[in-house]
Design a protein around this motif. Structure first.
Motif, PDB file in Angstrom:
ATOM      1  N   SER A  30       0.848  -1.187   0.000  1.00 29.23           N
ATOM      2  CA  SER A  30       0.000   0.000   0.000  1.00 29.23           C
ATOM      3  C   SER A  30       0.887   1.242   0.000  1.00 29.23           C
ATOM      4  N   LEU A  31       0.294   2.326  -0.429  1.00 20.63           N
ATOM      5  CA  LEU A  31       0.978   3.616  -0.426  1.00 20.63           C
ATOM      6  C   LEU A  31      -0.076   4.675  -0.201  1.00 20.63           C
ATOM      7  N   GLU A  32       0.094   5.460   0.842  1.00 22.78           N
ATOM      8  CA  GLU A  32      -0.860   6.506   1.188  1.00 22.78           C
ATOM      9  C   GLU A  32      -2.286   5.954   1.277  1.00 22.78           C
ATOM     10  N   ALA A  33      -2.426   4.861   1.976  1.00 22.72           N
ATOM     11  CA  ALA A  33      -3.714   4.225   2.289  1.00 22.72           C
ATOM     12  C   ALA A  33      -4.425   3.603   1.085  1.00 22.72           C
ATOM     13  N   GLU A  34      -3.712   3.396  -0.010  1.00 20.64           N
ATOM     14  CA  GLU A  34      -4.277   2.691  -1.158  1.00 20.64           C
ATOM     15  C   GLU A  34      -3.407   1.478  -1.455  1.00 20.64           C
ATOM     16  N   GLU A  35      -4.061   0.389  -1.826  1.00 22.40           N
ATOM     17  CA  GLU A  35      -3.338  -0.846  -2.128  1.00 22.40           C
ATOM     18  C   GLU A  35      -3.020  -0.911  -3.617  1.00 22.40           C
ATOM     19  N   PHE A  36      -1.798  -1.425  -3.930  1.00 19.56           N
ATOM     20  CA  PHE A  36      -1.357  -1.485  -5.322  1.00 19.56           C
ATOM     21  C   PHE A  36      -0.635  -2.792  -5.631  1.00 19.56           C
ATOM     22  N   CYS A  37      -0.743  -3.210  -6.879  1.00 19.62           N
ATOM     23  CA  CYS A  37       0.113  -4.273  -7.394  1.00 19.62           C
ATOM     24  C   CYS A  37       1.497  -3.650  -7.599  1.00 19.62           C
ATOM     25  N   ILE A  38       2.496  -4.453  -7.903  1.00 24.56           N
ATOM     26  CA  ILE A  38       3.850  -3.929  -8.047  1.00 24.56           C
ATOM     27  C   ILE A  38       3.921  -2.858  -9.139  1.00 24.56           C
ATOM     28  N   SER A  39       3.348  -3.130 -10.293  1.00 23.83           N
ATOM     29  CA  SER A  39       3.425  -2.175 -11.409  1.00 23.83           C
ATOM     30  C   SER A  39       2.811  -0.824 -11.063  1.00 23.83           C
ATOM     31  N   HIS A  40       1.651  -0.831 -10.426  1.00 25.39           N
ATOM     32  CA  HIS A  40       1.000   0.431 -10.097  1.00 25.39           C
ATOM     33  C   HIS A  40       1.636   1.108  -8.881  1.00 25.39           C
ATOM     34  N   PHE A  41       2.233   0.339  -7.992  1.00 30.99           N
ATOM     35  CA  PHE A  41       3.014   0.936  -6.902  1.00 30.99           C
ATOM     36  C   PHE A  41       4.180   1.730  -7.492  1.00 30.99           C
ATOM     37  N   ILE A  42       4.893   1.112  -8.427  1.00 34.77           N
ATOM     38  CA  ILE A  42       6.018   1.784  -9.082  1.00 34.77           C
ATOM     39  C   ILE A  42       5.534   3.044  -9.790  1.00 34.77           C
ATOM     40  N   LYS A  43       4.421   2.941 -10.501  1.00 32.97           N
ATOM     41  CA  LYS A  43       3.861   4.092 -11.220  1.00 32.97           C
ATOM     42  C   LYS A  43       3.521   5.227 -10.254  1.00 32.97           C
ATOM     43  N   GLN A  44       2.864   4.897  -9.146  1.00 26.80           N
ATOM     44  CA  GLN A  44       2.493   5.921  -8.161  1.00 26.80           C
ATOM     45  C   GLN A  44       3.732   6.587  -7.562  1.00 26.80           C
ATOM     46  N   CYS A  45       4.724   5.793  -7.242  1.00 28.50           N
ATOM     47  CA  CYS A  45       5.965   6.350  -6.685  1.00 28.50           C
ATOM     48  C   CYS A  45       6.606   7.325  -7.661  1.00 28.50           C
ATOM     49  N   TYR A  46       6.733   6.907  -8.917  1.00 32.57           N
ATOM     50  CA  TYR A  46       7.324   7.782  -9.929  1.00 32.57           C
ATOM     51  C   TYR A  46       6.521   9.070 -10.105  1.00 32.57           C
ATOM     52  N   GLN A  47       5.208   8.974 -10.118  1.00 30.02           N
ATOM     53  CA  GLN A  47       4.387  10.175 -10.281  1.00 30.02           C
ATOM     54  C   GLN A  47       4.618  11.159  -9.140  1.00 30.02           C
ATOM     55  N   ARG A  48       4.631  10.653  -7.910  1.00 27.76           N
ATOM     56  CA  ARG A  48       4.851  11.540  -6.759  1.00 27.76           C
ATOM     57  C   ARG A  48       6.264  12.087  -6.737  1.00 27.76           C
ATOM     58  N   LEU A  49       7.260  11.252  -7.035  1.00 25.56           N
ATOM     59  CA  LEU A  49       8.645  11.729  -7.042  1.00 25.56           C
ATOM     60  C   LEU A  49       8.841  12.782  -8.128  1.00 25.56           C
ATOM     61  N   ASP A  50       8.237  12.581  -9.290  1.00 20.55           N
ATOM     62  CA  ASP A  50       8.311  13.583 -10.356  1.00 20.55           C
ATOM     63  C   ASP A  50       7.659  14.895  -9.916  1.00 20.55           C
ATOM     64  N   GLN A  51       6.546  14.780  -9.216  1.00 19.05           N
ATOM     65  CA  GLN A  51       5.846  15.959  -8.711  1.00 19.05           C
ATOM     66  C   GLN A  51       6.757  16.747  -7.757  1.00 19.05           C
ATOM     67  N   TYR A  52       7.412  16.066  -6.843  1.00 15.17           N
ATOM     68  CA  TYR A  52       8.307  16.749  -5.906  1.00 15.17           C
ATOM     69  C   TYR A  52       9.540  17.296  -6.613  1.00 15.17           C
ATOM     70  N   ASP A  53      10.048  16.587  -7.618  1.00 12.64           N
ATOM     71  CA  ASP A  53      11.209  17.069  -8.372  1.00 12.64           C
ATOM     72  C   ASP A  53      10.921  18.393  -9.068  1.00 12.64           C
ATOM     73  N   ARG A  54       9.679  18.580  -9.509  1.00 10.33           N
ATOM     74  CA  ARG A  54       9.311  19.805 -10.223  1.00 10.33           C
ATOM     75  C   ARG A  54       9.140  20.999  -9.290  1.00 10.33           C
ATOM     76  N   GLN A  55       8.950  20.736  -7.985  1.00  9.33           N
ATOM     77  CA  GLN A  55       8.751  21.831  -7.037  1.00  9.33           C
ATOM     78  C   GLN A  55      10.096  22.442  -6.642  1.00  9.33           C
ATOM     79  N   PRO A  56      10.160  23.763  -6.575  1.00  7.49           N
ATOM     80  CA  PRO A  56      11.383  24.390  -6.070  1.00  7.49           C
ATOM     81  C   PRO A  56      11.617  23.997  -4.611  1.00  7.49           C
TER      82      PRO A  56
END
Length: 117
Positions: A30-56
């Protein structure tokens, strides 16, 4: 029935399955109270990390952002390690992506003189 109750019932009905609407695979973490398979866990992590990377850095250091970022980085890295050390049958691409997620969480956490500690 209000929307919160409906979402709760849908979530309970899907328990044990990936939270991604089009996915029928079993959840492995799970990530942030949602359950994920491996592929979607990886996708969610990348989306959030990309979001933080774009922030100053200044935005990330603000109180509300700092706490949510710190919580996410800790949860993301811990869950990633759990998957890597678990008994899941991972292919080489999944292993590489999980390792990349660990590196990126560490990189973001160490920016700003270790502000996430």
């Amino acid at each position: 029935m209000n929307q919160a109750v409906a979402q709760s019932l849908i979530s309970m009905a899907r328990s044990g399955h990936c939270a991604e609407a089009s996915c029928g695979q079993a959840a492995v973490t799970s990530l942030e109270a949602e359950e994920f398979c491996i592929s979607h866990f990886i996708k969610q992590c990348y989306q959030r990390l990309d979001q933080y990377d774009r922030q100053p850095l200044e935005v990330r250091l603000r109180n509300g952002h700092h706490d949510s970022l710190k919580h996410f980085l800790i949860e993301c890295s811990n869950k990633t390690v759990d998957i890597c050390l678990g008994k899941q049958d991972l292919d080489n691409l999944q292993r590489a992506r999980l390792f990349d997620i660990l590196l990126r969480t560490h990189e973001i956490a160490s920016q700003g003189n270790g502000y996430c500690q």
